[in-house]
Motif scaffolding. Structure first.
Motif, PDB file in Angstrom:
ATOM      1  N   LEU A 232       0.829  -1.203   0.000  1.00  0.00           N
ATOM      2  CA  LEU A 232       0.000   0.000   0.000  1.00  0.00           C
ATOM      3  C   LEU A 232       0.865   1.257   0.000  1.00  0.00           C
ATOM      4  O   LEU A 232       0.541   2.245  -0.669  1.00  0.00           O
ATOM      5  N   LEU A 233       1.973   1.216   0.740  1.00  0.00           N
ATOM      6  CA  LEU A 233       2.883   2.355   0.749  1.00  0.00           C
ATOM      7  C   LEU A 233       3.479   2.595  -0.635  1.00  0.00           C
ATOM      8  O   LEU A 233       3.610   3.737  -1.085  1.00  0.00           O
ATOM      9  N   THR A 234       3.824   1.502  -1.317  1.00  0.00           N
ATOM     10  CA  THR A 234       4.376   1.619  -2.664  1.00  0.00           C
ATOM     11  C   THR A 234       3.340   2.172  -3.633  1.00  0.00           C
ATOM     12  O   THR A 234       3.638   3.033  -4.473  1.00  0.00           O
ATOM     13  N   ALA A 235       2.095   1.675  -3.521  1.00  0.00           N
ATOM     14  CA  ALA A 235       1.028   2.160  -4.398  1.00  0.00           C
ATOM     15  C   ALA A 235       0.749   3.636  -4.130  1.00  0.00           C
ATOM     16  O   ALA A 235       0.536   4.416  -5.073  1.00  0.00           O
ATOM     17  N   TYR A 236       0.751   4.034  -2.867  1.00  0.00           N
ATOM     18  CA  TYR A 236       0.557   5.435  -2.513  1.00  0.00           C
ATOM     19  C   TYR A 236       1.635   6.301  -3.159  1.00  0.00           C
ATOM     20  O   TYR A 236       1.350   7.359  -3.745  1.00  0.00           O
ATOM     21  N   THR A 237       2.868   5.828  -3.093  1.00  0.00           N
ATOM     22  CA  THR A 237       3.974   6.590  -3.653  1.00  0.00           C
ATOM     23  C   THR A 237       3.878   6.674  -5.170  1.00  0.00           C
ATOM     24  O   THR A 237       4.171   7.722  -5.765  1.00  0.00           O
ATOM     25  N   SER A 238       3.468   5.591  -5.810  1.00  0.00           N
ATOM     26  CA  SER A 238       3.338   5.617  -7.273  1.00  0.00           C
ATOM     27  C   SER A 238       2.258   6.604  -7.698  1.00  0.00           C
ATOM     28  O   SER A 238       2.424   7.335  -8.690  1.00  0.00           O
ATOM     29  N   ALA A 239       1.137   6.647  -6.948  1.00  0.00           N
ATOM     30  CA  ALA A 239       0.085   7.624  -7.250  1.00  0.00           C
ATOM     31  C   ALA A 239       0.596   9.042  -7.037  1.00  0.00           C
ATOM     32  O   ALA A 239       0.282   9.957  -7.810  1.00  0.00           O
TER      33      ALA A 239
END
Length: 551
Positions: A232-239
């Motif tokens: 989720l942290l990675t997805a947040y950062t990609s967004a």
């Protein structure tokens, strides 16, 4: 995750999000290695999305993750096919889309590497925006165009982002409040169907896309707050990385939202997650500007002395001044917001006509027509937005009586959004601050999530009904006008094609050189001229293009 709907939503939402962001991040990094856009890039983005789906399925569902993975990937393929098809039905009839967004896409697909190649130079006068603006939207669309050769279909990026924001919002709301599927569905739909996203869906304007990415960030932030997980942290950062590279103001918006999430984690004493988010967000922020956004952020600083050139720095251009209503010029920022969103909805105009205040819950003549274009200026969230704000205050007051703690938490979230809105001096213009739409939705969800006897549930459902009707008015009006204009344009293009079968027709593209691609798709033989001189001149609907028709 016990809730199957929430599990499906989060895995499918992450899959769509990672495809969309991957379609921009992957080629941006490869530009640094002097690798131009290739058809392979779309498959790399798809592989990243499928890989994310597999990780997410194993993370959120211990039992039968393979089944969840298959359903999520299958649903993502259906979403993509639907968005790709629907985008191709409508031509981009917007000024900016035809003037420089599509032109940028064509150059990127033709091999232009903005990191190493010379700046573009097009006679239309729009080179400055093509060379110096952030271009996440154009790059992601160019990946689709390079693989398919269909430029109008490549607007699917907008619809994919809307779908991802809906699914991730639904997952977040169901995680925060399990067992409220209908209420969560209504709130998630309203979050995703921001009027700015709606009336820019079939164009290459970028503000609606930014809205969708900000919603994804907030939804992922809620999920991070509720449950741990590096995915989720990675997805947040990609967004966040994608949002920062959509347009310059997104750097401030994403920063404010991230700081708000860090404060929330600190106040809830989740120090482990706070450290994780701080590290990955800091690294992502640096990568968004220095690597993925090397051009334009770094190159603008080196060549023009400011990362936000041409909107800041020496010889800065004020792109709002010539369109600001005269009465707003004498107001402070808060006053302009009130004057705009409690006024009659009007489109973008250089006539600088003053705003006209109206009663909430009314629809004045011409308001719906204005919503047919992607650049609504005054009261750009729809005719009933002022009424929605007033109803939101009622729901908030009732919720505060029921649960002061929950109400204060909601006020804290809205305060973060308010700060992100107020940093923009053009906050009166809806497309420049699409996150303002989230304020009444937060009040709605607060009312939905609290158990009450009569007044609070009734007020909450009344607010939901008003918001749904407002969204329906915006969506229906936009779809109607776009369909009507597209049908007229198609009839004209068919007429021009017939005329060009004997000999090439003289054509003048004015600001929309990208329409050359449209002519080539139709098989129209043309001879470009700077100024047409003929008696029988046909001007194509909302296209900035004219042709001389043979008698």
């Amino acid at each position: 995750m016990r809730n199957r709907l929430a599990a499906f939503s989060i895995v499918t939402g992450l899959t769509l999000l990672m495809f969309t962001t991957g379609a921009m991040i992957i080629p941006s990094l490869l530009f640094l290695l002097n690798i131009p856009l290739l058809p392979l890039h779309v498959w790399l983005a798809a592989a990243a999305a499928v890989w994310t789906a597999g990780l997410a399925a194993r993370t959120v569902q211990v039992e039968r993750p393979a089944r969840l993975f298959a359903w999520a990937v299958g649903a993502s393929c259906v979403f993509f096919a639907a968005c790709f098809f629907l985008s191709g039905v409508f031509y981009d009839l917007s000024y900016d889309g035809q003037a420089y967004h599509q032109e940028t896409i064509l150059h990127l697909a033709d091999g232009w590497n903005p990191v190493y190649d010379e700046p573009l130079n097009v006679p239309t006068g729009h080179s400055i925006w093509m060379n110096h603006y952030a271009r996440a939207s154009e790059l992601a669309a160019a990946v689709l165009f390079k693989a398919t050769g269909l430029i109008e279909h490549s607007k699917a990026i907008n619809l994919l982002a809307i779908a991802a924001s809906f699914l991730l919002s639904l997952a977040a709301l169901l995680t925060l409040k399990p067992g409220h599927a209908v209420k969560a569905g209504v709130a998630a739909l309203l979050l995703a169907m921001n009027p700015v996203s709606v009336y820019q869906a079939f164009s290459y304007y970028v503000d609606g896309l930014l809205s969708s990415m900000l919603v994804c960030m907030i939804a992922l932030g809620c999920l991070i707050f509720a449950r741990p997980g590096w995915l989720l942290l990675t997805a947040y950062t990609s967004a966040m990385v994608f949002a920062v590279n959509i347009k310059f103001t997104a750097l401030a918006y994403a920063g404010v939202i991230t700081i708000g999430l860090l404060v929330a984690l600190y106040m809830s004493e989740q120090f482990g997650r706070l450290k994780q988010l701080f590290k990955i967000a800091a690294a992502g922020g640096l990568a968004a500007v220095l690597l993925v956004g090397y051009n334009p952020y770094v190159t603008n600083t080196i060549t023009k002395g400011h990362p936000f050139y041409p909107l800041a720095g020496q010889d800065a251009i004020d792109v709002v001044k010539n369109f600001t209503p005269r009465n707003l010029e004498r107001m402070n920022r808060l006053e302009t917001i009130a004057a705009s969103y409690f006024a009659v909805t009007t489109g973008n105009s250089s006539e600088k006509l003053p705003t006209q205040t109206k009663l909430p819950f009314t629809v004045q003549p011409g308001e719906l027509t204005a919503l047919g274009d992607p650049d609504v200026a005054v009261s750009g969230f729809g005719p009933w937005f002022s009424g929605m704000l007033l109803l939101s205050l009622v729901v908030l007051a009732l919720a505060f009586r029921k649960s002061p703690g929950a109400a204060m938490a909601a006020i804290g979230v809205m305060a973060v959004l308010a700060v992100s809105v107020l940093v923009n001096p053009a906050a009166w213009w809806a497309r420049y601050v699409p996150q303002l739409w989230l304020v009444p939705v937060i009040c709605l969800w607060l009312g939905f999530s609290l158990q009450g006897r009569r007044l609070l549930p009734a007020a909450s459902w009344l607010l939901a009904t008003v918001m749904l009707v407002n969204t329906a008015m915006v969506t229906g009006t936009y779809a109607y006008h776009q369909w009507d204009w597209n049908q007229k344009l198609r009839a004209q293009l068919a007429e021009v094609k017939g005329a060009s079968e004997e000999k090439p027709v003289p054509a003048e593209f004015t600001y929309s050189w990208s329409n050359r691609e449209r002519f080539e798709e139709w098989g129209i033989a043309f001879q470009e001229q700077q100024e047409l001189s003929c008696d029988d001149k046909l001007t194509l609907t909302k296209s900035g293009t004219s042709v001389c028709m043979p008698r």
